[in-house]
Scaffold this active site. Structure first.
Site, short mmCIF file in Angstrom:
data_model
loop_
_atom_site.label_atom_id
_atom_site.label_comp_id
_atom_site.label_asym_id
_atom_site.label_seq_id
_atom_site.Cartn_x
_atom_site.Cartn_y
_atom_site.Cartn_z
N THR A 154 0.71 -1.17 0.07
CA THR A 154 0.17 -0.06 -0.17
C THR A 154 0.97 1.11 -0.18
O THR A 154 1.88 1.27 0.87
CB THR A 154 -0.92 0.08 1.32
OG1 THR A 154 -1.85 -1.12 0.99
CG2 THR A 154 -1.71 1.37 1.23
N VAL A 186 2.28 5.18 0.08
CA VAL A 186 2.19 6.49 0.89
C VAL A 186 1.86 7.48 -0.26
O VAL A 186 2.62 7.26 -1.43
CB VAL A 186 3.43 6.81 1.50
CG1 VAL A 186 3.54 8.06 2.01
CG2 VAL A 186 3.54 5.97 2.98
N ILE A 190 4.68 -1.12 3.00
CA ILE A 190 4.32 0.22 2.87
C ILE A 190 5.27 0.50 1.82
O ILE A 190 6.47 0.56 1.82
CB ILE A 190 4.57 0.99 4.09
CG1 ILE A 190 3.60 0.69 5.41
CG2 ILE A 190 4.57 2.64 3.87
CD1 ILE A 190 2.30 0.73 5.22
N LYS A 191 4.67 1.22 0.84
CA LYS A 191 5.44 1.71 -0.39
C LYS A 191 5.97 2.97 -0.26
O LYS A 191 5.03 4.07 0.03
CB LYS A 191 4.41 1.51 -1.78
CG LYS A 191 4.47 0.02 -2.31
CD LYS A 191 3.46 -0.07 -3.42
CE LYS A 191 4.51 0.24 -4.87
NZ LYS A 191 3.64 0.00 -5.91
N LEU A 192 6.94 3.28 -0.63
CA LEU A 192 7.68 4.64 -0.44
C LEU A 192 8.32 4.97 -1.56
O LEU A 192 9.10 4.10 -2.11
CB LEU A 192 8.53 4.78 0.73
CG LEU A 192 7.91 4.80 2.15
CD1 LEU A 192 8.78 4.23 3.19
CD2 LEU A 192 7.26 5.91 2.75
#
EC number: 2.2.1.2
Length: 317
Positions: A89, A91, A125-127
């Protein structure tokens, strides 16, 4: 006959790159990835409009940012019902140059997943792989929040992510290919410049070799594919995230798939680690025109799609 997709799964963890989760079951991926563009695309389909409408209805008096977070979790939760592994998912891309707000958003998304009964071990968590995004990942990883570093186009970004302890990186094969093909113009020869010589394929191979040579545990997940040829050339990569249309082509094919990447058969091994203090990182990234341009473009596109999603939500209030 064994399909190309089943053969690929013998060497590589196959991941589905989509917000259209109703397509997942037929390909049996281990994990799934989403991004702002894929979520925007999904919520405009009749099958998923009810999820958007319900999320807005349930939180009508909250901020748009609040609603988007719940929408992301709603999609992630549905996806996790259909796969055994993890969902990524992302950011908001507008936080790509803000370390603290990226950390805060990562923590908030994990908190929402945990409130929905989903353990953090199933979430990535995608950054964006900016200097600031990588610093955010370093903090989140130390808190047990696993990160998927996206918009990655260069070895220096990959090296910095590994040093920061990121769980996983997503080097963008297709967008690298697009850049070099456009630069070459009429001189591009697919027969000569594609396949094993595809610049996107070569970039992932170089990163994979670098990680395995120096013993990094960060997973390499090739992403952003244009053709099944690019996928086949990276068979053996830790993971590959693939769109439903290309998953279908692999499922329809019985062509043989051979392992191309293996930690036991590394070629052109590097002898030195890449310098990745902030100044060195910024200079090396700046020195790579392709990586600089594609990173900036990727952030702009994801940010623009976040704005479009906000407008869809505003129209439903």
């Amino acid at each position: 006959m064994t399909t190309a997709l089943d053969q690929l799964k013998q060497y590589t963890t196959v991941v589905a790159d989509t917000g259209d989760f109703q397509q997942l079951a037929q390909y049996k991926p281990q994990d799934a990835t989403t991004n702002p563009s894929l979520i925007l695309k999904a919520v405009q389909k009749d099958a998923y409009k009810p999820i958007l409408e319900k999320t807005v209805r349930d939180h009508r008096n909250e901020s748009t940012d609040f609603i988007i977070d719940r929408l992301l979790i709603a999609f992630g939760t549905e996806i996790l019902k259909l796969i055994p592994g993890r969902v990524s998912t992302e950011v908001d891309a507008r936080l790509s140059f803000d370390t603290q707000r990226s950390i805060d958003k990562g923590r908030e998304l994990i908190k929402l997943y945990e409130a929905a009964g989903i353990g953090r071990e199933r979430i990535l968590i995608k950054l964006a792989s900016t200097w600031e995004g990588i610093r955010a990942a370093q903090v989140l990883q130390q808190e047990g929040i696993k990160c998927n570093m996206t918009l990655l186009f260069s070895l220096v970004q990959a090296a910095a992510c590994a040093e920061a302890g990121a769980q996983l990186i997503s080097p963008f094969v297709g967008r690298i290919y697009d850049w070099y093909k456009k630069q070459a113009g009429a001189d591009w020869d697919e027969a000569k410049d594609g396949g094993a010589n595809d610049p996107g394929v070569q970039s992932v191979r170089r990163i994979y070799t670098y990680y395995k040579t120096f013993g990094y545990h960060t997973e390499v997940m090739g992403a952003s594919f244009r053709t099944t040829s690019q996928i086949i050339e990276l068979a053996g990569c830790d993971l590959l995230t693939i769109s439903p249309d290309l998953l279908q082509k692999l499922q329809d094919s019985n062509d043989p798939v051979e392992r191309k990447l293996s930690p036991d058969a590394l070629h052109d091994k590097p002898t030195e680690r890449v310098a990745i203090d902030e100044a060195s990182f910024r200079f090396q990234l700046n020195d790579d025109a392709m990586a600089t341009e594609k990173l900036a473009e990727g952030i702009r596109v994801f940010a623009a799609d976040a704005v479009k999603l906000e407008k869809l939500i505003a129209a439903l209030r």
